[in-house]
Scaffold this motif. Structure first.
Motif, PDB file in Angstrom:
ATOM      1  N   SER A  74       0.839  -1.192   0.000  1.00 40.02           N
ATOM      2  CA  SER A  74       0.000   0.000   0.000  1.00 40.02           C
ATOM      3  C   SER A  74       0.873   1.241   0.000  1.00 40.02           C
ATOM      4  N   LEU A  75       0.357   2.269  -0.595  1.00 41.32           N
ATOM      5  CA  LEU A  75       1.055   3.544  -0.600  1.00 41.32           C
ATOM      6  C   LEU A  75       0.743   4.286   0.694  1.00 41.32           C
ATOM      7  N   PRO A  76       1.594   5.200   1.096  1.00 40.33           N
ATOM      8  CA  PRO A  76       1.282   5.966   2.307  1.00 40.33           C
ATOM      9  C   PRO A  76       0.033   6.812   2.104  1.00 40.33           C
ATOM     10  N   ALA A  77      -0.628   7.150   3.215  1.00 36.66           N
ATOM     11  CA  ALA A  77      -1.872   7.906   3.130  1.00 36.66           C
ATOM     12  C   ALA A  77      -1.632   9.330   2.662  1.00 36.66           C
ATOM     13  N   THR A  78      -0.485   9.883   2.968  1.00 35.56           N
ATOM     14  CA  THR A  78      -0.177  11.240   2.531  1.00 35.56           C
ATOM     15  C   THR A  78       1.044  11.207   1.623  1.00 35.56           C
ATOM     16  N   THR A  79       1.109  12.162   0.773  1.00 32.04           N
ATOM     17  CA  THR A  79       2.279  12.259  -0.105  1.00 32.04           C
ATOM     18  C   THR A  79       3.289  13.189   0.546  1.00 32.04           C
ATOM     19  N   PRO A  80       4.545  12.932   0.326  1.00 30.25           N
ATOM     20  CA  PRO A  80       5.548  13.823   0.914  1.00 30.25           C
ATOM     21  C   PRO A  80       5.472  15.203   0.260  1.00 30.25           C
ATOM     22  N   PRO A  81       5.818  16.246   1.018  1.00 28.80           N
ATOM     23  CA  PRO A  81       5.760  17.601   0.453  1.00 28.80           C
ATOM     24  C   PRO A  81       6.814  17.738  -0.644  1.00 28.80           C
ATOM     25  N   PRO A 127      15.867  13.836   8.647  1.00 30.96           N
ATOM     26  CA  PRO A 127      16.262  12.496   9.121  1.00 30.96           C
ATOM     27  C   PRO A 127      15.934  11.460   8.052  1.00 30.96           C
ATOM     28  N   THR A 128      16.797  10.457   7.953  1.00 31.31           N
ATOM     29  CA  THR A 128      16.552   9.398   6.972  1.00 31.31           C
ATOM     30  C   THR A 128      15.531   8.432   7.537  1.00 31.31           C
ATOM     31  N   SER A 129      14.652   7.995   6.693  1.00 36.78           N
ATOM     32  CA  SER A 129      13.624   7.069   7.152  1.00 36.78           C
ATOM     33  C   SER A 129      14.089   5.653   6.863  1.00 36.78           C
ATOM     34  N   THR A 130      13.744   4.765   7.771  1.00 40.41           N
ATOM     35  CA  THR A 130      14.059   3.360   7.548  1.00 40.41           C
ATOM     36  C   THR A 130      12.789   2.656   7.134  1.00 40.41           C
ATOM     37  N   ARG A 131      12.908   1.805   6.161  1.00 37.66           N
ATOM     38  CA  ARG A 131      11.730   1.081   5.687  1.00 37.66           C
ATOM     39  C   ARG A 131      11.454  -0.084   6.615  1.00 37.66           C
ATOM     40  N   SER A 132      10.208  -0.232   6.947  1.00 35.66           N
ATOM     41  CA  SER A 132       9.834  -1.385   7.781  1.00 35.66           C
ATOM     42  C   SER A 132       9.431  -2.528   6.867  1.00 35.66           C
ATOM     43  N   SER A 133       9.479  -3.713   7.394  1.00 37.34           N
ATOM     44  CA  SER A 133       9.134  -4.863   6.572  1.00 37.34           C
ATOM     45  C   SER A 133       7.641  -5.065   6.465  1.00 37.34           C
ATOM     46  N   THR A 134       6.886  -4.346   7.297  1.00 36.09           N
ATOM     47  CA  THR A 134       5.424  -4.490   7.225  1.00 36.09           C
ATOM     48  C   THR A 134       4.876  -3.367   6.349  1.00 36.09           C
ATOM     49  N   PRO A 135       3.858  -3.676   5.523  1.00 39.85           N
ATOM     50  CA  PRO A 135       3.290  -2.623   4.690  1.00 39.85           C
ATOM     51  C   PRO A 135       2.456  -1.669   5.525  1.00 39.85           C
ATOM     52  N   TYR A 136       2.162  -0.541   4.948  1.00 47.29           N
ATOM     53  CA  TYR A 136       1.335   0.452   5.607  1.00 47.29           C
ATOM     54  C   TYR A 136      -0.065  -0.114   5.798  1.00 47.29           C
TER      55      TYR A 136
END
Length: 138
Positions: A74-81, A127-136
């Motif tokens: 799934s895509l994130p609920a908001t888009t990055p600015p 800050p750098t974001s780390t990807r989690s292994s679980t989807p949104y």
């Protein structure tokens, strides 16, 4: 008593045709009969194979139609600015001598360029974001 049909010309012609047909009529050789039987057997087996393929294919299509589809990640609920454009040096601003003044000028430029943006820029990198292994969550 004589048969009244013995002198009928049509009846005698039919009898001649029947005797000629009997003399020419014979069973075909066994090899010909066996070939015909094999041909029928092959057609029957091919028909059964085709029917099995159609049943299996139709069943697979029906099962695939009723299985739930996995939408994928799934895509994130908001888009990055959007990224702020590089600041253009302001000719009327006095020269500054510190990183805080540069950050303030950049934040001001960002607010004026994107009036709906509610974030402020700082001099440090984001800050750098780390990807989690679980989807949104959906």
């Amino acid at each position: 008593m004589p048969d009244p049909y013995d002198h009928d010309p049509l009846r005698s012609l039919f009898r001649e045709a029947a005797s000629a047909g009997r003399s020419r009529a014979a069973l075909p050789p066994v090899s010909v009969i066996a070939r015909r039987g094999e041909k029928v057997r092959r057609r029957r087996i091919a028909g059964f194979a085709l029917a099995c393929c159609l049943v299996i294919g139709g069943s697979a299509a029906a099962v695939a139609a009723f299985l739930p589809r996995d939408p994928g990640p799934s895509l994130p609920a908001t888009t990055p600015p959007p990224l702020a454009p590089s600041p253009v040096p302001n000719q009327s601003a006095p020269p500054s001598t510190g990183p805080s003044a540069t950050a303030t000028a950049t934040a001001t430029a960002t607010r004026t360029a994107y009036p709906g943006a509610s974030h402020t820029m700082s001099a440090s990198p984001p800050p750098t974001s780390t990807r989690s292994s679980t989807p949104y969550p959906p």
